[in-house]
Design a protein around this motif. Sequence first.
Motif, mmCIF file in Angstrom:
data_model
loop_
_atom_site.group_PDB
_atom_site.id
_atom_site.type_symbol
_atom_site.label_atom_id
_atom_site.label_comp_id
_atom_site.label_asym_id
_atom_site.label_seq_id
_atom_site.Cartn_x
_atom_site.Cartn_y
_atom_site.Cartn_z
ATOM 1 N N LYS A 464 -14.749 0.275 -40.301
ATOM 2 C CA LYS A 464 -15.502 -0.981 -40.267
ATOM 3 C C LYS A 464 -14.962 -1.955 -41.316
ATOM 4 O O LYS A 464 -14.489 -1.542 -42.380
ATOM 5 C CB LYS A 464 -16.988 -0.718 -40.504
ATOM 6 N N LYS A 465 -15.017 -3.245 -40.995
ATOM 7 C CA LYS A 465 -14.501 -4.234 -41.950
ATOM 8 C C LYS A 465 -15.537 -5.348 -42.136
ATOM 9 O O LYS A 465 -16.353 -5.611 -41.235
ATOM 10 C CB LYS A 465 -13.179 -4.809 -41.453
ATOM 11 N N PRO A 466 -15.521 -6.010 -43.309
ATOM 12 C CA PRO A 466 -16.512 -7.061 -43.576
ATOM 13 C C PRO A 466 -16.452 -8.172 -42.533
ATOM 14 O O PRO A 466 -15.384 -8.531 -42.046
ATOM 15 C CB PRO A 466 -16.100 -7.584 -44.959
ATOM 16 N N ALA A 467 -17.634 -8.685 -42.186
ATOM 17 C CA ALA A 467 -17.721 -9.793 -41.227
ATOM 18 C C ALA A 467 -18.150 -11.045 -41.969
ATOM 19 O O ALA A 467 -19.088 -11.017 -42.773
ATOM 20 C CB ALA A 467 -18.733 -9.459 -40.135
ATOM 21 N N SER A 487 -27.470 -11.034 -52.434
ATOM 22 C CA SER A 487 -26.364 -10.496 -53.233
ATOM 23 C C SER A 487 -26.039 -9.047 -52.861
ATOM 24 O O SER A 487 -24.952 -8.547 -53.154
ATOM 25 C CB SER A 487 -26.720 -10.565 -54.727
ATOM 26 N N GLU A 488 -26.984 -8.376 -52.189
ATOM 27 C CA GLU A 488 -26.793 -6.979 -51.803
ATOM 28 C C GLU A 488 -26.377 -6.816 -50.339
ATOM 29 O O GLU A 488 -26.217 -5.689 -49.870
ATOM 30 C CB GLU A 488 -28.078 -6.178 -52.059
ATOM 31 N N TRP A 489 -26.217 -7.909 -49.627
ATOM 32 C CA TRP A 489 -25.861 -7.825 -48.211
ATOM 33 C C TRP A 489 -24.438 -7.272 -48.055
ATOM 34 O O TRP A 489 -23.527 -7.616 -48.808
ATOM 35 C CB TRP A 489 -25.931 -9.200 -47.560
ATOM 36 N N GLN A 490 -24.270 -6.402 -47.047
ATOM 37 C CA GLN A 490 -22.951 -5.876 -46.691
ATOM 38 C C GLN A 490 -22.835 -5.907 -45.171
ATOM 39 O O GLN A 490 -23.132 -4.923 -44.510
ATOM 40 C CB GLN A 490 -22.789 -4.443 -47.193
ATOM 41 N N ILE A 491 -22.438 -7.057 -44.634
ATOM 42 C CA ILE A 491 -22.358 -7.219 -43.188
ATOM 43 C C ILE A 491 -20.945 -6.849 -42.720
ATOM 44 O O ILE A 491 -19.956 -7.373 -43.227
ATOM 45 C CB ILE A 491 -22.707 -8.662 -42.770
ATOM 46 N N ALA A 549 -33.852 -4.278 -37.365
ATOM 47 C CA ALA A 549 -32.451 -4.243 -36.918
ATOM 48 C C ALA A 549 -31.569 -5.090 -37.832
ATOM 49 O O ALA A 549 -30.458 -4.675 -38.203
ATOM 50 C CB ALA A 549 -32.351 -4.735 -35.479
ATOM 51 N N LEU A 550 -32.048 -6.274 -38.225
ATOM 52 C CA LEU A 550 -31.260 -7.138 -39.103
ATOM 53 C C LEU A 550 -31.092 -6.507 -40.486
ATOM 54 O O LEU A 550 -30.065 -6.679 -41.143
ATOM 55 C CB LEU A 550 -31.916 -8.518 -39.217
ATOM 56 N N ARG A 551 -32.101 -5.760 -40.942
ATOM 57 C CA ARG A 551 -31.973 -5.044 -42.215
ATOM 58 C C ARG A 551 -30.870 -3.987 -42.129
ATOM 59 O O ARG A 551 -30.118 -3.774 -43.074
ATOM 60 C CB ARG A 551 -33.312 -4.394 -42.598
ATOM 61 N N LYS A 552 -30.775 -3.329 -40.968
ATOM 62 C CA LYS A 552 -29.692 -2.358 -40.773
ATOM 63 C C LYS A 552 -28.327 -3.056 -40.794
ATOM 64 O O LYS A 552 -27.332 -2.487 -41.230
ATOM 65 C CB LYS A 552 -29.868 -1.630 -39.430
ATOM 66 N N VAL A 553 -28.292 -4.306 -40.307
ATOM 67 C CA VAL A 553 -27.034 -5.070 -40.309
ATOM 68 C C VAL A 553 -26.615 -5.393 -41.743
ATOM 69 O O VAL A 553 -25.463 -5.156 -42.134
ATOM 70 C CB VAL A 553 -27.166 -6.365 -39.483
ATOM 71 N N GLU A 561 -23.844 -7.513 -33.332
ATOM 72 C CA GLU A 561 -23.777 -7.375 -31.873
ATOM 73 C C GLU A 561 -24.713 -6.264 -31.396
ATOM 74 O O GLU A 561 -25.414 -6.412 -30.394
ATOM 75 C CB GLU A 561 -22.350 -7.057 -31.427
ATOM 76 N N GLU A 562 -24.726 -5.145 -32.115
ATOM 77 C CA GLU A 562 -25.613 -4.036 -31.754
ATOM 78 C C GLU A 562 -27.077 -4.409 -31.959
ATOM 79 O O GLU A 562 -27.936 -4.055 -31.145
ATOM 80 C CB GLU A 562 -25.288 -2.787 -32.589
ATOM 81 N N ALA A 563 -27.364 -5.096 -33.042
ATOM 82 C CA ALA A 563 -28.750 -5.526 -33.301
ATOM 83 C C ALA A 563 -29.242 -6.418 -32.165
ATOM 84 O O ALA A 563 -30.379 -6.295 -31.706
ATOM 85 C CB ALA A 563 -28.835 -6.260 -34.634
ATOM 86 N N ASN A 564 -28.355 -7.311 -31.692
ATOM 87 C CA ASN A 564 -28.737 -8.187 -30.583
ATOM 88 C C ASN A 564 -28.893 -7.400 -29.281
ATOM 89 O O ASN A 564 -29.750 -7.710 -28.455
ATOM 90 C CB ASN A 564 -27.688 -9.281 -30.396
ATOM 91 N N ARG A 565 -28.056 -6.370 -29.099
ATOM 92 C CA ARG A 565 -28.139 -5.583 -27.863
ATOM 93 C C ARG A 565 -29.456 -4.829 -27.741
ATOM 94 O O ARG A 565 -30.026 -4.741 -26.653
ATOM 95 C CB ARG A 565 -26.958 -4.593 -27.804
#
Length: 569
Positions: A464-467, A487-491, A549-553, A561-565
């Motif tokens: 996986k790579k940063p988006a 500051s803790e987000w890792q998308i 789902a967005l928290r998992k993102v 994409e998975e969260a939206n699916r």
Amino acid sequence: MSSTPLSGLAKRLVLDKALDEATAQSAIKAAKREGHSFAQHAVDAKLIKSRELANIASAAFGSPLFDLSSYNFDLLPKDIVDEKLITKHFALPLYKRGNRLFVAVADPTNLAGLDEINFNTGLNTDAVLVETDKLAKAIENYLNNSDVGGGLQGLDDDSLDGLDVESGEPHRDDESEPGGDEAPVVRFVNKVLLDAIRTGASDIHFEPYEKLYRVRLRTDGILHEVARPPIQLATRISARLKVMSKMDISERRVPQDGRIKMKLSKTKAIDFRVNSLPTLWGEKIVLRILDPSSAKLGIDALGYEEFQKKIYMDALAQPQGMILVTGPTGSGKTVSLYTGLNILNTAERNISTAEDPVEINLEGVNQVNVSNKVGLNFAEALRSFLRQDPDIVMVGEIRDLETAEIAIKAAQTGHLVLSTLHTNSAPETLTRLMNMGVPTFNIATSVSVIIAQRLARRLCGECKKPADLPEEVLKAEGFDTVTIPKSEWQIYQPVGCEHCSKGYKGRVGVYEVVRITDGISRIIMEGGNSIQIADQAKKEGFNNLRISALRKVVMGVTSLEEANRVTKD
């Protein structure tokens, strides 16, 4: 109540700041509850990577790290250590030299385990430090077959004919083994079944069409084609599958249900639930793979966030009330329920379940297959349970008013009831019960917790790579509702590599866990709709499926994409 002082490997991980103390304490308790070692639980629950844990243990305790992947498992000493000790202490004998036995371990501080192996074998034991995930795989293979590398890994193309297949029912005298002409079909079917198990598929689809025949596997929730055998083999493949599952091979006009048990070794067997359906061009046959180990994953492996897990665990600890799990087919409801039952399954409790059908056998739980043909529906099974001094009952699904009323009455009279409904969210579950005709007072006083869930594909940790998502996209998707500091987000986004399927590997649950509070009860009593209940749940801090789902993102677990699916508005 003060926590027990940390020691051994857990203490070392905290000192090295690989884990915080609260997480380590929680992991120790969870590992004990699941019957696993601390190291095994920490890696399975993704608290730490296997390699990192091994490196810390090696540096801290002066044990050189041995790479199990380079070991020739044909050299393993056989029948020296009892299998129960191997499982109990998460340790595997590697080789014997004179009166010394070298044992692979993931936790070199488990001296009690080494001492017990020493006592039982009469050999001096030396610990050999290895990575947890590689040790788990090696132990599984060792226990599945006297030859490590047996089980699935030991099954090559030449052994496909010899697989032991049972249906759970006695053989009929008129059944014969396939002759020479059928051998290729037998081998093909066995190979598809084994490939499905190897890849972790949940379903296998055998599909006939006018000019082609295709086989598809559902892996991580997505169907993909794996084979196109000649169309001329369609009837022979379906006949083979029907023989294996003890269906009537002469009946092709109506749907049929069956079951296959495939023995891979003395200790390893996989069950398949089979259904045939007459279509325009022949019989489509779908097999659902039933994996008993999924019921014993432990709640930490399912993807609940800490506050969600606490609500579920608190509800399971109550002597009465109703826990409802809701979501579409294939959303993981069964695994959530079975995980809860596994936690509750002790010698002091009488647990009964009514299911359609029973998917996974749980020792110590009285499981009943409902059958409308003989008049044994969910309501009738539930009535019988209540005459058998139950503590906990599980109803596979609440489909009608009669079942709902009996389940609620049980929840109000000192029993813990677990069940499912097919609704899209927790608030809709409450309004569904109202629409069935259940009095609002009964709903408000009996339902304790509702869990709505979906399964999202988990991003592969290797590739996986940063988006980089523009601010306007983040706002449009609703990321402003996520309470995790930015500051803790890792998308991340999927890439794809040899370790995964298109950038994803495995699945993780996305949950909406709602406790029925006084405020929500008041709205139910007033006959409020699902929108009012959802607003109240949001005010009280319960995340809906979209926010979860967005928290998992933003935690880097899955992609947008998975969260939206899985959580479309």
